[in-house]
Every structure is written in structure tokens, then in C-alpha cells.
Design an enzyme around this catalytic site. Structure first.
Site, PDB file in Angstrom:
ATOM      1  CD  GLU A 186       3.594  -8.220  -5.185  1.00 46.35           C
ATOM      2  OE1 GLU A 186       3.147  -7.554  -4.866  1.00 46.35           O
ATOM      3  OE2 GLU A 186       3.923  -9.455  -4.731  1.00 46.35           O
TER       4      GLU A 186
ATOM      5  CB  SER B 161     -20.228  -6.507 -27.495  1.00 45.60           C
ATOM      6  OG  SER B 161     -19.344  -6.977 -26.857  1.00 45.60           O
ATOM      7  N   GLY B 162     -20.065  -8.439 -29.777  1.00 46.83           N
ATOM      8  CA  GLY B 162     -18.954  -9.729 -30.107  1.00 46.83           C
ATOM      9  C   GLY B 162     -17.839  -9.348 -29.734  1.00 46.83           C
ATOM     10  N   GLY B 163     -17.206  -8.858 -28.956  1.00 48.58           N
ATOM     11  CA  GLY B 163     -16.330  -9.109 -27.904  1.00 48.58           C
ATOM     12  C   GLY B 163     -16.181 -11.030 -27.390  1.00 48.58           C
ATOM     13  CB  VAL B 164     -13.723 -12.018 -25.804  1.00 47.07           C
ATOM     14  CG1 VAL B 164     -12.887 -11.361 -24.411  1.00 47.07           C
ATOM     15  CG2 VAL B 164     -14.031 -13.711 -25.078  1.00 47.07           C
ATOM     16  CG  ASP B 165     -15.538  -9.323 -21.876  1.00 45.88           C
ATOM     17  OD1 ASP B 165     -14.437 -10.335 -21.600  1.00 45.88           O
ATOM     18  OD2 ASP B 165     -14.979  -8.390 -21.413  1.00 45.88           O
ATOM     19  CB  SER B 166     -20.821 -10.472 -24.667  1.00 47.10           C
ATOM     20  OG  SER B 166     -20.668  -9.300 -25.926  1.00 47.10           O
ATOM     21  CB  THR B 167     -18.685 -13.679 -27.566  1.00 48.38           C
ATOM     22  OG1 THR B 167     -19.010 -12.612 -28.271  1.00 48.38           O
ATOM     23  CG2 THR B 167     -18.800 -15.092 -28.326  1.00 48.38           C
TER      24      THR B 167
ATOM     25  CB  CYS C  47       5.394  -4.135   0.690  1.00 43.21           C
ATOM     26  SG  CYS C  47       6.073  -2.112   0.124  1.00 43.21           S
ATOM     27  CE1 TYR C  48       0.698   0.899   5.618  1.00 43.15           C
ATOM     28  CE2 TYR C  48      -0.857  -0.651   5.306  1.00 43.15           C
ATOM     29  CZ  TYR C  48      -0.267   0.664   5.692  1.00 43.15           C
ATOM     30  OH  TYR C  48      -0.789   1.781   6.474  1.00 43.15           O
TER      31      TYR C  48
ATOM     32  N   GLY D 225       0.334  -1.228   0.015  1.00 43.18           N
ATOM     33  CA  GLY D 225       0.209  -0.101  -0.529  1.00 43.18           C
ATOM     34  C   GLY D 225       0.775   1.097   0.149  1.00 43.18           C
TER      35      GLY D 225
ATOM     36  CG  HIS E 277       5.510  -5.706  -3.783  1.00 45.12           C
ATOM     37  ND1 HIS E 277       4.875  -5.445  -3.731  1.00 45.12           N
ATOM     38  CD2 HIS E 277       6.389  -4.834  -3.544  1.00 45.12           C
ATOM     39  CE1 HIS E 277       4.745  -4.344  -3.064  1.00 45.12           C
ATOM     40  NE2 HIS E 277       5.298  -3.723  -3.364  1.00 45.12           N
TER      41      HIS E 277
END
Length: 517
Positions: free
Chosen positions: A175, A227-233, A83-84, A56, A173
């Protein structure tokens, strides 16, 4: 959904918090990010197998600095402070002390392992390891029961551990990709110390999510905006697996799509998934309302409001609909509840259907709200979608309207579509499409003098915007080989009537944004 094996990450405002969650999930373990203000009762209800305290920007001694609720350490759950998070442990527990460093340490540091620990299993202890630091304070006295297990040249307590209480802490870190053996260290915490079991895969997600959707939706009907994007599909295909023809998909052609995009998406979905899909041709409505509008915010609002109007009209014509499906992703959920909250100012309005439920009195169903973008693509692979859908570059809701700087006309749309098609084709041909996050053309409101076939021309300028990114929060311009850029420029100038000059955008985000408007 309730997960049997969950790692909770308490967010103290670090820029790397999402990265921690991603690393845990990449190890095959489900993780959730919650604000550090999460109540102890809510934390207990999750039944976490392990807890990670994020970094943080604050100093633990600041008056308004977020603190650590001691009940977190009384759950009997392994804890890792980063870290924090490490400084909080030292600040909170008896005997610990944190002080300001003379200079902020940011960047690479050499870590020497000074004591054995389960965290270091498989890490070469014979030579210093490169780690990534980002801190202004450091631990000057470790709490009672802890021992120092690693140091750097500037920080004596770069890592500490209390194995009897299963509490561990790192000043660096693990990660981030810059930290050597960071993945090994995190996995050691998960599997050697916390004894967490794997099981988080996209195959298991598809199976469990489809079952959960069936139970949640019962016999109800659902409407989904595609929408044709991967998310909505992916949302549509998951819901179709769960409820079949009770899913009603609506694809609205707003007139500012890429060349052939509407027909391509609709053809694929109806052919491969047999969706109950309505293709709404609303190009004229959108373009008439955009006529003469040059301000980018006005463009976005016009497109967003018109979409809602069209979608609402089409949805009301479907009897029995009780749910609205949205492609909300986990980063959207995190931002809405993060310790620091979302952006303080509106940089640009985003086009989505978030305002629909209140207007339409529909309940929300969000099958992807637990997933990151890369996980959505893995789900798409599990569902057998083609690469053309899975790896399609992100495309803004307002479409080409915000890639045409100034007035959006049918003529200018035609010019930009042809130029953008060449950009996509050449990136594919050179095997660079998958190497970049996004690549597209922008039509500028400028005309310049050129010479073509011994004749003077006075035509439009086209800008190329090709960027690298992981999550679109930050981005840098892609170092695409010059021979590829040359082919793109040559083809656009020779094949697209109306453009006689191509320029390259070499701005990063921030300070620029990926899109021009």
C-alpha cells in the site's frame, strides 16, 4: 449505508491501515476499516467480498497480542494478510511458525518472485522489485497448503499463497508508495483473485447519498453549522439537494476569521446554491471574551463554548428542527473504534459541535462519515464548487486566535490578517498554493529592532508556517523556493504596519504541531 461490493480491512494497529483503505477505494472499490476485535457475526453481516488483514506493531507471541479469529477464514471470502497479517496466518494455521528476526527490517528491500501467482500478474518477474518492509518478526515455516511465492535476501518467505483457499499473504507493504508495483499487486488481489466489481465513485456516492438522506430525514428539518471549509460546505450542499429549504444553515462570524472570509463564503453559498442561510455577526461577543486571555487551551475552550452558545440560541429559534448535520469524516470514525483507540493524551482541544446533540436533544446526520478528505474534495468537484472552496487550506476552528501567540486584540488581528493575506496571495501567484497542504502567518509575542527609512523601528515578528502533509497526522515543512519566501517577507515588512521581521518555521510534525497553539 450497505454496499454490495465491500472490502473489509481488519485493523491490527498499523500506521498504514488507512492507506490500505485509500488504495482500495482508489481502485474503485468501497472499503471499510474495522477493529480486529470485530465479532464474526458483525463481519458476516457486512457480507464482504474480500478481507485484508493489516499490519501491526505487536509480535504474534506477545501475551496481549491481537489474534486472528479462525472464523474469518471460514467465510469462503478471499483473504490477504499484510505484514503482521501474514504472521498471524502463519501463527494461526497448522504447520506455520513465526520467529523474531535478528534485526528489525525497516525500509526498502529487494523482492524476488520465486513462483507464479495471480498476485504477480503484470509484475516484471525478471528483475527484483523494490518493496517496503516494516517488521521485527518473520515467518520461518509456512502453514500446510501454502507455498512460498517471493523472497528477499533476509526473508525466505516474503510472500505465500494457498490458491485453493484463496488466502494470500505479503511480508511487505504493497500500500505504500515506496513499494514497486504495489498498486498492481493490490489490484490483482481485488480483481483477479477476489473478483470484486468496481463502482465506488464520487458521482455514485452523491446520487446514493442524496437518495438515502431523503429517505432518512423524511419531512424533518435539519440545522447545519457552516464554517466555510470544504467539509461543512459539501454537507450543506448535499443536504440541500435532498431536502431543500428544510435545511437551515448557520454561519457564525466569531471575529477570528481570515480577511473577508465570512462575506466570501456567504456570498458564494447564497449565489450558487440558494441555501437557507443565516449569517450571525458575533465578533464582539467572541473578542470580548478573549480579551486578556493568553493560554491557548483557554482560547480554544472559550471559542468552542461561545460557538455552542450562539449556535444553540440560533437553532432554538428555528421551529421543527430535529437533526444536526456535522461534517464528520471517515478518519474520525476509524479513530473512535480502532484497535488501539484514539490518542492517549489531549495535545490540544479541537473545536467542533460534537457536544451539541446531547445539549439540544437533536439527532445526528453525517453525510460524509464514509469519506476520506480527498474524497470529499472529489465530491465537491462533482457538485460544481469552485476551486476557492475545494482547495482552501485547512483552517482551525479557533481561527486566527491560535495564530496570534498571546493576547488576541483587534489591533493584532488586523496585523495578522494583512500578513496572512499576503502569504495566500503570493502562494497563489507562484502556483504553489495547491502544492502545499497549508500555508499561513503567525504573529509572535515578540518585538525586535529594525531600520525602515533610516528610522529605528521596534515592531512585531511574523513567522511563516508552510507544510506538506497528506492527512495532517504528520507533516514536514515545505521546501518553498527562496524567491517566493523573499517576496512574501518583503511584502509583509513593507506593506503591513506593525511587522518588521519575518522568520520561517522549519519544524516537522511530530515533534511540533502544524498550528503553533
Amino acid at each position: 449505508m450497505q454496499h454490495e461490493e465491500t472490502v473489509v480491512i481488519l485493523d491490527y494497529g498499523s500506521q498504514y491501515t488507512q492507506l490500505i483503505a485509500r488504495r482500495v477505494r482508489e481502485a474503485g472499490v468501497y472499503s471499510e476499516i474495522h477493529p480486529c476485535t470485530l465479532s464474526s457475526e458483525a463481519l458476516k453481516a457486512i457480507k464482504p467480498k474480500a478481507i485484508i488483514l493489516s499490519g501491526g506493531p505487536c509480535s504474534v507471541s506477545d501475551e496481549d497480542a491481537p489474534q486472528l479469529d479462525k472464523t474469518v477464514l471460514e467465510l469462503g471470502v478471499p483473504v490477504l494478510g499484510i505484514c503482521y497479517g501474514m504472521q498471524l496466518l502463519a501463527h494461526t494455521l497448522d504447520g506455520g511458525k513465526v520467529a523474531s528476526s535478528k534485526e528489525r527490517e525497516y525500509g526498502r528491500a529487494e523482492l524476488t518472485l520465486s513462483a507464479g501467482s495471480a498476485l504477480w500478474e503484470g509484475v516484471d518477474a525478471t528483475t527484483p522489485r523494490t518493496v517496503w518492509m516494516s517488521h521485527g518478526d518473520h515467518v520461518v515455516a509456512i502453514p500446510k497448503g501454502f507455498s512460498i511465492i517471493a523472497r528477499t535476501s533476509s526473508v525466505e518467505a516474503a510472500a505465500m499463497a494457498d490458491p485453493s483457499r484463496n488466502i494470500y499473504a505479503l511480508q511487505f507493504h504493497p500500500e505504500v508508495a515506496h513499494t514497486e508495483d504495489g498498486e498492481t499487486i493490490l489490484r490483482n488481489f481485488l480483481f483477479k483473485i477476489a473478483k470484486v466489481k468496481t463502482g465506488w465513485t464520487m458521482a455514485s456516492f452523491v446520487e446514493s447519498e442524496v437518495a438515502a438522506l431523503r429517505e432518512k430525514l423524511g419531512d424533518d428539518h435539519v440545522v447545519c453549522a457552516l464554517s466555510g471549509g470544504v467539509d461543512s460546505t459539501v454537507v450543506a450542499v448535499l443536504l440541500h439537494k435532498a431536502i431543500g429549504d428544510r435545511l437551515h444553515c448557520i454561519f457564525v462570524n466569531n471575529g477570528v476569521l481570515r480577511q473577508g472570509e465570512g462575506e466570501e463564503v456567504v456570498s458564494f453559498l447564497t449565489e450558487h446554491f440558494k441555501l437557507n442561510l443565516k449569517y450571525v455577526q458575533a465578533q464582539d461577543l467572541f473578542l470580548d471574551r478573549l480579551d486578556g486571555v493568553e493560554d491557548p487551551e483557554k482560547k480554544r475552550k472559550i471559542i468552542g463554548h461561545t460557538f455552542i452558545e450562539v449556535f444553540e440560541r440560533e437553532a432554538k429559534a428555528i421551529p421543527g428542527v430535529k437533526w444536526l448535520a456535522q461534517g464528520t469524516l471517515y478518519p474520525d470514525v476509524i479513530e473512535s473504534v480502532s484497535f488501539r483507540g484514539g490518542p492517549s493524551v489531549v495535545i490540544k482541544s479541537h473545536h467542533n459541535v460534537g457536544g451539541l446533540p446531547e445539549k439540544m436533544d437533536l439527532k445526528l446526520v453525517e453525510p460524509l462519515r464514509e469519506l476520506f478528505k480527498d474524497e470529499v474534495r472529489k465530491v465537491a468537484l462533482e457538485l460544481g464548487m469552485p476551486d476557492s472552496i475545494i482547495w482552501r487550506h485547512p483552517f482551525p476552528g479557533p481561527g486566527l486566535a491560535i495564530r496570534i501567540i498571546g493576547d488576541v486584540t483587534r489591533e493584532r488581528l488586523d496585523i495578522l490578517r494583512k500578513a496572512d493575506k499576503i502569504v495566500q496571495a503570493e502562494l497563489h501567484a507562484a502556483d504553489w498554493y495547491r502544492k502545499v497542504w497549508q500555508g499561513f502567518a503567525v504573529l509572535l509575542p515578540l518585538k525586535t529592532v529594525g531600520v525602515m527609512g533610516d528610522d529605528r523601528t521596534y515592531e512585531n515578528v511574523c513567522a511563516l508556517r508552510i507544510v506538506d502533509s497528506l492527512d495532517a497526522m504528520t507533516a514536514d515543512w515545505s521546501r518553498v523556493p527562496t524567491d517566493i519566501l523573499a517576496r512574501i517577507s518583503n511584502r509583509i515588512i513593507n506593506e503591513v504596519k506593525g511587522i518588521n521581521r519575518v522568520v520561517l518555521d522549519i519544524s516537522s510534525k511530530p515533534p511540533a504541531t502544524i498550528e503553533w497553539e
